[in-house]
Design a protein around this motif. Structure first.
Motif, mmCIF file in Angstrom:
data_model
loop_
_atom_site.group_PDB
_atom_site.id
_atom_site.type_symbol
_atom_site.label_atom_id
_atom_site.label_comp_id
_atom_site.label_asym_id
_atom_site.label_seq_id
_atom_site.Cartn_x
_atom_site.Cartn_y
_atom_site.Cartn_z
ATOM 1 N N TRP A 43 0.826 -1.214 0.000
ATOM 2 C CA TRP A 43 0.000 0.000 0.000
ATOM 3 C C TRP A 43 0.859 1.261 0.000
ATOM 4 C CZ3 TRP A 43 -4.747 -0.548 3.803
ATOM 5 C CH2 TRP A 43 -5.552 -1.610 3.362
ATOM 6 N N LEU A 44 2.144 1.127 0.341
ATOM 7 C CA LEU A 44 3.027 2.289 0.382
ATOM 8 C C LEU A 44 3.527 2.669 -1.004
ATOM 9 C CD1 LEU A 44 5.118 1.343 3.565
ATOM 10 C CD2 LEU A 44 3.082 2.805 3.433
ATOM 11 N N ASN A 45 3.162 1.901 -2.032
ATOM 12 C CA ASN A 45 3.466 2.243 -3.419
ATOM 13 C C ASN A 45 2.371 3.156 -3.957
ATOM 14 O OD1 ASN A 45 5.729 0.519 -3.344
ATOM 15 N ND2 ASN A 45 4.450 -1.251 -3.882
ATOM 16 N N SER A 46 2.746 4.120 -4.768
ATOM 17 C CA SER A 46 1.822 5.176 -5.199
ATOM 18 C C SER A 46 0.552 4.642 -5.847
ATOM 19 C CB SER A 46 2.532 6.139 -6.158
ATOM 20 O OG SER A 46 3.063 5.426 -7.272
ATOM 21 N N GLU A 47 0.655 3.536 -6.573
ATOM 22 C CA GLU A 47 -0.536 3.020 -7.253
ATOM 23 C C GLU A 47 -1.563 2.433 -6.285
ATOM 24 O OE1 GLU A 47 2.641 -0.290 -7.544
ATOM 25 O OE2 GLU A 47 2.538 1.908 -7.664
ATOM 26 N N ASN A 48 -1.161 2.252 -5.002
ATOM 27 C CA ASN A 48 -2.071 1.661 -4.018
ATOM 28 C C ASN A 48 -2.445 2.620 -2.897
ATOM 29 O OD1 ASN A 48 -2.159 -0.974 -5.215
ATOM 30 N ND2 ASN A 48 -0.118 -1.381 -4.388
ATOM 31 N N TYR A 49 -2.142 3.914 -3.052
ATOM 32 C CA TYR A 49 -2.449 4.885 -2.005
ATOM 33 C C TYR A 49 -3.944 4.913 -1.655
ATOM 34 C CZ TYR A 49 2.224 7.012 -2.340
ATOM 35 O OH TYR A 49 3.575 7.252 -2.309
ATOM 36 N N PHE A 50 -4.790 4.629 -2.654
ATOM 37 C CA PHE A 50 -6.235 4.706 -2.408
ATOM 38 C C PHE A 50 -6.672 3.717 -1.321
ATOM 39 C CE2 PHE A 50 -5.786 1.288 -5.447
ATOM 40 C CZ PHE A 50 -6.769 0.372 -5.106
ATOM 41 N N ASN A 51 -5.942 2.598 -1.172
ATOM 42 C CA ASN A 51 -6.265 1.620 -0.125
ATOM 43 C C ASN A 51 -6.073 2.230 1.269
ATOM 44 O OD1 ASN A 51 -6.936 -0.811 -1.629
ATOM 45 N ND2 ASN A 51 -4.791 -0.830 -2.275
ATOM 46 N N ILE A 52 -5.025 3.056 1.398
ATOM 47 C CA ILE A 52 -4.783 3.720 2.682
ATOM 48 C C ILE A 52 -5.925 4.665 3.007
ATOM 49 C CG2 ILE A 52 -3.217 5.229 3.959
ATOM 50 C CD1 ILE A 52 -0.915 4.172 2.289
ATOM 51 N N ASN A 53 -6.355 5.447 1.995
ATOM 52 C CA ASN A 53 -7.461 6.381 2.209
ATOM 53 C C ASN A 53 -8.739 5.666 2.624
ATOM 54 O OD1 ASN A 53 -5.842 8.112 -0.213
ATOM 55 N ND2 ASN A 53 -6.611 9.278 1.522
ATOM 56 N N LEU A 54 -9.050 4.571 1.947
ATOM 57 C CA LEU A 54 -10.273 3.829 2.267
ATOM 58 C C LEU A 54 -10.222 3.290 3.691
ATOM 59 C CD1 LEU A 54 -10.829 1.807 -1.057
ATOM 60 C CD2 LEU A 54 -12.215 3.718 -0.198
ATOM 61 N N ALA A 55 -9.073 2.712 4.062
ATOM 62 C CA ALA A 55 -8.940 2.133 5.399
ATOM 63 C C ALA A 55 -9.008 3.216 6.482
ATOM 64 C CB ALA A 55 -7.627 1.355 5.500
ATOM 65 N N LEU A 56 -8.361 4.358 6.246
ATOM 66 C CA LEU A 56 -8.385 5.442 7.223
ATOM 67 C C LEU A 56 -9.780 6.036 7.366
ATOM 68 C CD1 LEU A 56 -5.043 7.340 6.455
ATOM 69 C CD2 LEU A 56 -5.594 6.022 8.511
ATOM 70 N N ASN A 57 -10.474 6.199 6.253
ATOM 71 C CA ASN A 57 -11.846 6.718 6.318
ATOM 72 C C ASN A 57 -12.735 5.825 7.173
ATOM 73 O OD1 ASN A 57 -11.277 8.912 4.720
ATOM 74 N ND2 ASN A 57 -11.976 7.971 2.822
ATOM 75 N N THR A 58 -12.586 4.503 6.990
ATOM 76 C CA THR A 58 -13.374 3.552 7.781
ATOM 77 C C THR A 58 -13.008 3.642 9.259
ATOM 78 O OG1 THR A 58 -13.500 2.025 5.897
ATOM 79 C CG2 THR A 58 -13.932 1.116 8.076
ATOM 80 N N LEU A 59 -11.702 3.743 9.543
ATOM 81 C CA LEU A 59 -11.233 3.815 10.927
ATOM 82 C C LEU A 59 -11.730 5.084 11.610
ATOM 83 C CD1 LEU A 59 -9.324 2.224 12.888
ATOM 84 C CD2 LEU A 59 -7.516 3.787 12.180
ATOM 85 N N LEU A 60 -11.638 6.222 10.913
ATOM 86 C CA LEU A 60 -12.047 7.497 11.493
ATOM 87 C C LEU A 60 -13.558 7.592 11.661
ATOM 88 C CD1 LEU A 60 -9.568 9.786 9.523
ATOM 89 C CD2 LEU A 60 -9.512 9.307 11.990
ATOM 90 N N ARG A 61 -14.287 7.066 10.695
ATOM 91 C CA ARG A 61 -15.749 7.071 10.829
ATOM 92 C C ARG A 61 -16.169 6.195 12.009
ATOM 93 N NH1 ARG A 61 -15.777 7.335 4.945
ATOM 94 N NH2 ARG A 61 -16.567 9.380 4.343
ATOM 95 N N GLY A 62 -15.421 5.152 12.258
ATOM 96 C CA GLY A 62 -15.708 4.306 13.411
ATOM 97 C C GLY A 62 -15.574 5.086 14.709
ATOM 98 N N GLN A 63 -14.599 6.025 14.774
ATOM 99 C CA GLN A 63 -14.455 6.880 15.955
ATOM 100 C C GLN A 63 -15.632 7.826 16.092
ATOM 101 O OE1 GLN A 63 -11.979 6.534 18.311
ATOM 102 N NE2 GLN A 63 -11.629 4.700 17.087
ATOM 103 N N LYS A 64 -16.121 8.325 14.965
ATOM 104 C CA LYS A 64 -17.309 9.190 14.995
ATOM 105 C C LYS A 64 -18.506 8.438 15.550
ATOM 106 C CE LYS A 64 -16.540 13.241 12.705
ATOM 107 N NZ LYS A 64 -17.041 14.559 13.109
ATOM 108 N N THR A 65 -18.621 7.162 15.145
ATOM 109 C CA THR A 65 -19.748 6.337 15.606
ATOM 110 C C THR A 65 -19.671 6.095 17.100
ATOM 111 O OG1 THR A 65 -19.794 5.219 13.466
ATOM 112 C CG2 THR A 65 -20.931 4.145 15.277
ATOM 113 N N ARG A 66 -18.445 5.918 17.634
ATOM 114 C CA ARG A 66 -18.253 5.662 19.062
ATOM 115 C C ARG A 66 -18.684 6.846 19.918
ATOM 116 N NH1 ARG A 66 -12.494 2.672 20.022
ATOM 117 N NH2 ARG A 66 -13.141 3.030 22.164
ATOM 118 N N LYS A 67 -18.692 8.033 19.336
ATOM 119 C CA LYS A 67 -19.119 9.219 20.092
ATOM 120 C C LYS A 67 -20.569 9.080 20.542
ATOM 121 C CE LYS A 67 -18.213 13.235 18.448
ATOM 122 N NZ LYS A 67 -18.140 14.341 17.459
#
Length: 354
Positions: A330-354
């Motif tokens: 995922w650290l290769n430029s062609e796979n950066y979108f995977n990092i974004n998707l995973a982070l969005n899911t992780l951060l939205r999960g924190q919003k839900t915990r509120k």
């Protein structure tokens, strides 16, 4: 004292730091030393007698308190933190592969290229002893004839030894059991543990509850050993770990962890920016820190790392944090979108915990 997480440093009359401890709640933890003194261990009572002053260092999270405590103990070597500074607090299992009769033993100092397989390090000598003893008892390989000159040992007459001391087929049977033990420790074959469980069930069905209880204790000892092996295996994987620890309803703390090192940490507000913007900012740090810390996955966990390895592994498996592992690809430029998707899911999960 504050009700916050942190580390406390106890000092004697000369100002020397004699003990370092951590706490999720500093006030409650330090107060406990001065309450219920009758239930204190002799070590704690002696510590309190020498205590004249203390300092504390605040942290944002309990995880940081654990890591800071570990670091300070190694640096300062306080008198009352004997367990962590004891050079023999780490134990290895050693199996001699150069002999026809392969001994299984404990050691504190593995030696490279000496013909032995080493497993560990383990932080509890007693856990290792119980696990080895448990396997020997279950499979009756508890021989006490070190000379092995075709003379039956005392344990053979007691039914605790299959007769390795007499040579012949018993030696082959013994080595097959050791092979299964090696497979268990490497995680390639769990059959020896299953056999132990079957022995426990059989003893229970025959109403031999004393024997069943011994089998259960032996199984628990082996499982405790395996849990330590999982920590070693996970740490040697050199994963790129992203964790989020909620501080308040609207604030989180992010950690980027590689092996046993916290490479980066920062507090973020979930209300100050959109999830996508925050995700992009975190992704930049991920690429910066993980790309510049490419470690050799073949490096074994050292004694100096085992304490941090246990803290990080326990933290990731606790309810205190949410985490994700970033694959190297995922650290290769062609796979950066995977990092974004995973982070969005992780951060939205924190919003839900509120």
């Amino acid at each position: 004292m504050p009700l916050s997480p942190g580390v406390y440093l106890m000092k004697d009359s000369l100002g020397q730091i004699i003990y370092v401890g951590k706490a999720k709640n500093l006030k409650n933890r330090v107060q406990s030393y001065f309450r219920d003194s009758k239930s204190h261990s002799p070590k704690v009572k002696k510590l309190i007698n020498h205590l004249k002053d203390f300092d504390y260092i605040l942290t944002d999270t309990e995880f940081e308190a654990f890591m800071l405590e570990c670091k300070l103990i190694k640096e300062l070597k306080p008198t009352y933190n004997r367990m962590m500074k004891n050079p023999q607090s780490f134990t290895y299992i050693a199996i001699n592969m150069n002999e026809d009769y392969r001994d299984i033993e404990m050691t504190y100092s593995p030696i490279e290229n000496d013909g032995k397989l080493y497993f560990g390090p383990f932080t509890s000598k007693s856990t290792v002893e119980r696990a080895i003893q448990g396997v020997k008892e279950c499979f009756k390989i508890h021989c006490n004839n070190p000379s092995r000159k075709n003379t039956a040992c005392l344990n053979y007459s007691l039914g605790l030894c299959i007769g390795m001391c007499l040579g012949g087929s018993a030696v082959k049977q013994y080595n097959e059991i050791i092979d299964k033990m090696i497979a268990l420790l490497t995680g390639t074959d769990m059959s020896i543990l299953e056999e132990m469980k079957q022995m426990m069930v059989a003893a229970s069905e025959e109403y031999d509850f004393e024997a069943a209880s011994k089998y259960r204790d032996n199984i628990n000892a082996v499982n405790s050993l395996l849990s330590k092996e999982k920590i070693i295996e996970f740490t040697e994987g050199n994963h790129n770990i992203v964790t989020i620890d909620p501080l308040t309803n609207s604030t989180i703390k992010l950690f980027l962890i590689k092996r046993t090192n916290v490479l980066f940490s920062h507090k973020y507000s979930l209300e100050s920016s959109y999830i996508e913007q925050l995700s992009e900012e975190i992704k930049t740090n991920i690429l910066t820190y993980f790309k510049s810390n490419d470690l050799n996955s073949a490096i074994a966990v050292s004694r100096d790392e085992i304490d941090e390895a246990q803290i990080i592994y326990s933290y990731l498996n606790s309810d205190n944090c949410s985490h994700l592992i970033i694959p190297d690809k995922w650290l290769n430029s062609e796979n950066y979108f995977n990092i974004n998707l995973a982070l969005n899911t992780l951060l939205r999960g924190q919003k839900t915990r509120k």
